[in-house]
Design a protein around this motif. Structure first.
Motif, PDB file in Angstrom:
ATOM      1  N   THR A 168      -3.541   3.170  -3.286  1.00 33.78           N
ATOM      2  CA  THR A 168      -4.150   1.953  -3.914  1.00 33.78           C
ATOM      3  C   THR A 168      -3.749   0.975  -3.021  1.00 33.78           C
ATOM      4  N   GLN A 169      -3.785  -0.442  -3.531  1.00 32.92           N
ATOM      5  CA  GLN A 169      -3.214  -1.473  -3.024  1.00 32.92           C
ATOM      6  C   GLN A 169      -2.990  -2.686  -4.099  1.00 32.92           C
ATOM      7  N   GLN A 228      -0.987   0.967 -12.325  1.00 32.70           N
ATOM      8  CA  GLN A 228      -2.277   1.457 -11.764  1.00 32.70           C
ATOM      9  C   GLN A 228      -2.046   3.017 -11.970  1.00 32.70           C
ATOM     10  N   VAL A 257       0.900  -1.167   0.148  1.00 35.72           N
ATOM     11  CA  VAL A 257      -0.002  -0.135  -0.044  1.00 35.72           C
ATOM     12  C   VAL A 257       1.020   1.195  -0.188  1.00 35.72           C
ATOM     13  N   GLY A 294      -4.472   6.756 -10.945  1.00 36.39           N
ATOM     14  CA  GLY A 294      -5.866   7.398 -10.419  1.00 36.39           C
ATOM     15  C   GLY A 294      -5.719   8.663  -9.793  1.00 36.39           C
TER      16      GLY A 294
END
Length: 105
Positions: free
Chosen positions: A69-70, A54, A24, A56
């Motif tokens: 995120t994770q 990823q 994380v 965002g």
């Protein structure tokens, strides 16, 4: 483009117990702001390579750690792994952070 100086603190946390293998990334900002991020984790080893990507957007409250995120990644003893996190604020790159992947013990 110049990098924005946002005075961010960035770190990784890796889970324990039931969350073993979870990674994380956290960010803390001294003031409230919106950021965009792109993260990639690249693992290479005897059994091949893999990549997790990823991206965002996150609203950071002032002085509060915020998880971006994770994701999970299992590492073998001979695997090499690195994580790169790019942070943008208002379209300007605010930082590039590089980490070795955490290993569970």
């Amino acid at each position: 483009m110049m990098a924005a100086d946002l005075n961010l603190q960035v770190w990784l946390d890796s889970g324990t117990g039931a969350q073993a293998g979870m990674i994380v990334p956290y960010v803390r900002s001294p003031e409230r702001r919106a950021i965009d991020y792109r993260i990639q984790a690249i693992k290479q080893g005897p059994s091949g390579s893999s990549r997790i990507m990823q991206s965002g957007s996150v609203d950071l409250p002032a002085d509060r750690p915020t998880a971006l995120t994770q994701f999970s990644m299992s590492l073998g003893a001979r695997d090499q792994c690195r994580i790169e996190l790019l942070i943008f604020s208002q379209g300007v790159r605010a930082g590039t952070y590089r980490f070795d992947c955490p290993r569970s013990h």
